[in-house]
Design a protein around this motif. Structure first.
Motif, PDB file in Angstrom:
ATOM      1  N   THR A 145      -7.079 -11.669  -3.059  1.00 31.90           N
ATOM      2  CA  THR A 145      -7.667 -10.473  -2.568  1.00 31.90           C
ATOM      3  C   THR A 145      -6.840  -9.273  -2.931  1.00 31.90           C
ATOM      4  O   THR A 145      -7.697  -8.044  -3.513  1.00 31.90           O
ATOM      5  N   TYR A 157      -1.510   1.205  -4.697  1.00 34.42           N
ATOM      6  CA  TYR A 157      -0.352   0.231  -4.562  1.00 34.42           C
ATOM      7  C   TYR A 157       0.661   0.500  -5.405  1.00 34.42           C
ATOM      8  O   TYR A 157       0.583   1.097  -6.359  1.00 34.42           O
ATOM      9  N   GLU A 171       0.973  -1.256  -0.065  1.00 32.58           N
ATOM     10  CA  GLU A 171       0.051  -0.114   0.088  1.00 32.58           C
ATOM     11  C   GLU A 171       0.972   1.157  -0.072  1.00 32.58           C
ATOM     12  O   GLU A 171       1.855   1.164   0.622  1.00 32.58           O
ATOM     13  N   LEU A 230      -8.024  -5.925  -4.678  1.00 33.04           N
ATOM     14  CA  LEU A 230      -7.843  -4.341  -4.100  1.00 33.04           C
ATOM     15  C   LEU A 230      -6.966  -3.384  -5.180  1.00 33.04           C
ATOM     16  O   LEU A 230      -7.437  -2.231  -5.298  1.00 33.04           O
TER      17      LEU A 230
END
Lengths: 326, 475
Positions: free
Chosen positions: B392, B404, B370, B396
């Motif tokens: 996942t 990201y 992140e 995201l």
């Protein structure tokens, strides 16, 4: 110094004193019980009454046996005044203001805390003789005082710690004297008996006053013991001595010289100190010892409140922000 | 004896070369340690743990209301860096911090770098660390990032790479200082014999830097902490204690008339410089996050009026964003017209279509992070993740690509670490500290974090990492 920090060190002083007193009380009561004649039951209830946590005790436990009583006084986390609670709070206050303490003081206090925690893990209250544990705690705290005596600078922080310590001690001395009021003798004829003598001696020992009492007053007489613990000028645990020294701390902090007072804390404390200065032990006895001590404890609380209002109270700085949240 | 069986596997080991021979700068250490029986070493390790506990050298684990105190395991085998490699790190960090400071000043003022299209404007405007409240502002002496703790790692080839810049509130310096005090007692004499650079004057350097920010002759300095339940509370109080300044909380301060005051037992006292260890958006509910209970309403206005200096300056987070990180080599070239001394890890920015496609196609090879997280949270190590975890993260990334970045997996270098009865390689990173006041100085030492689990690359203290004392050799 910062008000928040002053508040913390004041309570640090109080909790340390409380911890030391509790260790002392438990140790002495434990020894007293060991000395009892075979037909007399152990009495832990009076000590619990004297600490002021009687109601909390009876709402959690139904008998005053030794193990439960020691657990409650020393290790019970539900008891906010237990030795463990007091040592934890002393350490927590110290941790919050650690930058104001000397490294040695902090490390010693941390060590005492770890020692008491270990005692709790080892279930000290179940041991046949737990007296050494409480002696060690007591010496640990006295060593901490000794370290501080020779390493801490005499600035406001020092006086706030001692202000807390003396007020706490005055309160605890008045309470330990009250224990004797609650202790039951098997019958009225026992007044002046060896058992009665044993109890008064234990009381003096629990404030480290036995030897001084012997030298200064001689024979064990209740009226003299009351004088020693409430009005004596020389004995460092008498209520009067504590108030006199607390007043010196307070005046040093506010820089008040000479007569009169400069804030409400000084006013309340000074008034109580002068009252005791001119009191006779017979005045104390005639007003009823228990009632006298009770009213003394209330006055001590008022002094603590006045100190809070004068030195520790913070201005709320969140007013604007509350408006924003609406 | 036990060093004979040491297997550094295929990683770069700080002590042993691939052929098993000891690196030159570790030789005196090897000479000494090989004569110490393992039982004695274990005993030394045990006293080290004890010493930390007795000193109350603890941190609180985050996400835990009770604030459980733990010690950060300190392994007694030091990480040693020779003078030549250190010089390179030092030069590289000075260059990098100097350039980043110019970048932050530019971003909040003229924005030349955006006008010259070196950096896409959207990237800045979508950056959570970019505080529009700071626009048009020049902090005291023009310094934004006063205290930096840059994370470096060493790859297989022995090169150092900058992993993260940490320009906001880097922590760990107190462990570096306290660890040295403990390790000194473990290996007396050895440090002076080797010529290890001392680090103990960090607090006075820090204080000098903070005082430099004020024009007053004797400025009042304080350290602002969120309180005793913060994971780095030990450090906050340690720094205040060793600098001899007040440790304050938001509740101790009031702002009035564009000045900030401490509430003391004798009334209000003005404070001139604040080393703040709370996030910038929590500093002032009036200027930033209105929910903040930690901050001081009105402090930002006082700061803008020049009546208080804040270190680090609010707004530095813009240069700490992991997507901006990818541009740091360009930033250095743009402002300094120099080649970067220290390398950046190649970084794919998911907000750029081409990069994003590559990342999604190579999730099993890359480390995804992140852009605004820290502490080892919000990341996925592709080669070690389960299919579920990869799925996942795929979701995201697709739903919020700006959030990201991805990097190839680096193989962190290892240092021998005491495990049971022998030494085993454990992965480490390196966090040196840089102060920017009247000049930029790099403290000759570092906080070396070590992943204590075999093969693990996560060194964060909140996730099972430990530490090592770091010895920088003076020659």
């Amino acid at each position: 110094m910062l008000s928040r920090v002053a508040n913390c060190v004041y309570w640090l002083g109080r909790y340390l004193e409380r911890s030391e007193n509790y260790s002392r009380f438990i140790d002495v009561n434990f020894n007293l019980m060991v000395d009892l004649p075979p037909n007399v039951k152990e009495q832990w209830e009076p000590l619990i009454r004297a600490t002021g946590d009687y109601n909390l005790y009876i709402s959690n436990y139904d008998s005053f046996n030794r193990e439960t009583a020691i657990y409650f006084l020393a290790f019970d986390e539900k008891n906010p005044n237990s030795l463990f609670s007091s040592v934890s709070k002393a350490r927590e206050n110290a941790r919050v203001v650690r930058e104001n303490l000397t490294k040695e003081s902090w490390e010693k206090l941390n060590e005492i805390y770890l020692f008491v925690r270990e005692g709790a893990d080892n279930k000290i209250w179940e041991k046949e003789d737990c007296s050494q544990f409480f002696k060690d705690v007591k010496y640990g705290i006295q060593l901490l005082y000794g370290i501080a005596e020779n390493s801490v600078a005499r600035t406001d922080g020092w006086y706030f710690i001692h202000l807390g310590q003396y007020l706490e001690r005055a309160d605890k001395t008045s309470r330990i004297l009250d224990v004797k009021y609650h202790i039951l003798l098997p019958s009225a004829e026992e007044v002046g008996s060896p058992l009665d003598f044993l109890q008064w001696t234990a009381l003096l020992k629990s404030v480290s006053g036995f030897n001084f009492y012997r030298r200064y007053y001689g024979k064990i007489e209740p009226v003299n013991i009351v004088e020693l613990l409430v009005l004596n000028k020389y004995f460092p645990r008498s209520v009067f001595f504590c108030l006199t020294n607390a007043e010196i701390c307070l005046r040093t902090i506010s820089g008040t010289n000479g007569n009169g007072y400069s804030n409400t804390a000084e006013k309340t404390l000074g008034a109580l100190q002068s009252r005791l200065e001119y009191q006779d032990v017979n005045d104390v006895i005639s007003s009823g010892l228990h009632e006298y001590l009770d009213s003394l404890q209330i006055k001590l609380n008022n002094i603590s409140d006045a100190i809070h209002d004068n030195f520790f109270k913070l201005n709320q700085n969140f007013t604007n922000q509350n408006n924003l949240q609406e | 004896m036990f060093v004979n069986h040491y297997d550094s596997e295929s990683h770069y080991d700080e002590m042993f070369a691939a052929d098993g021979s000891c690196r030159e700068h570790y030789l005196p250490f090897l000479e000494m340690i090989k004569n110490i029986p393992i039982e004695k070493l274990k005993q030394l390790q045990f006293t080290t743990d004890k010493a930390q506990m007795a000193m109350g050298m603890t941190f609180n684990v985050y996400h835990d209301k009770q604030g459980i105190e733990k010690i950060l395991h300190l392994d007694i085998i030091p990480r040693i860096i020779n003078a030549r490699e250190w010089k390179n790190i030092e030069d590289g960090l000075k260059q990098r911090i100097y350039a980043l400071n110019l970048f932050i000043q530019d971003i909040y003022n003229e924005q030349k770098i955006l006008k010259d299209r070196i950096l896409p404007r959207e990237l800045i405007e979508s950056c959570p660390g970019f505080l529009k409240q700071c626009s048009g502002l020049t902090p005291p002496k023009g310094i934004w990032c006063h205290i930096t703790g840059t994370d470096l790692v060493r790859d297989k080839n022995g090169e150092f790479y900058v992993l993260e810049d940490n320009l906001r509130c880097p922590s760990g310096v107190s462990y570096q200082l306290e660890s040295r005090e403990i390790i000194k007692r473990v290996f007396p004499n050895l440090l002076s014999k080797l010529g290890v650079a001392p680090v103990s004057n960090y607090p006075s350097r820090l204080l000098n830097m903070l005082q430099y920010l004020s024009d007053k002759k004797k400025p009042v300095v304080g350290v602002l902490t969120p309180g005793v339940y913060n994971s780095a509370y030990f450090e906050h109080s340690y720094l205040a204690l060793s600098m001899g300044v007040e440790l304050v909380m938001g509740q101790d301060l009031v702002a009035n008339n564009n000045r900030v005051y401490m509430q003391t037992t004798s009334g209000l006292q003005q404070i001139d410089v604040l080393y703040r260890r709370i996030d910038d958006t929590f500093l002032d509910p009036l200027a930033f996050n209105p929910q903040s209970l930690l901050g001081i309403p009105g402090i930002f206005a006082a700061y803008k009026s020049g009546n208080i200096a804040l270190a680090n300056a609010p707004g530095t987070g813009v240069a700490d964003d992991k997507a901006i990180y990818a541009y740091v080599p360009k930033i250095i070239r743009y402002y300094l017209d120099e080649e970067p001394v220290l390398r950046n890890v190649p970084t794919y920015i998911c907000s750029e279509k081409e990069d994003c496609d590559y990342v999604l196609a190579h999730l099993d090879e890359l480390v995804v992070k992140e852009t605004n997280a820290a502490g080892g949270y919000g990341m996925m190590i592709g080669p070690r993740a389960t299919t579920d975890e990869r799925n996942t993260f795929e979701g995201l990334i697709k739903s919020n690509p700006r959030n990201y970045i991805a990097q190839p997996m680096l193989s962190l270098s290892t240092v021998p670490t005491l495990v049971d009865t022998h030494l085993e390689p454990r992965h480490v990173d390196l966090r040196p500290y840089v102060l920017y006041g009247d000049g930029i100085e790099v403290i000759p030492g570092a906080f070396t974090r070590v992943a204590l689990k075999r093969g693990s690359l996560i060194v964060n203290s909140s996730q099972g990492g430990g530490s090592k004392d770091t010895w920088v050799l003076q020659q």
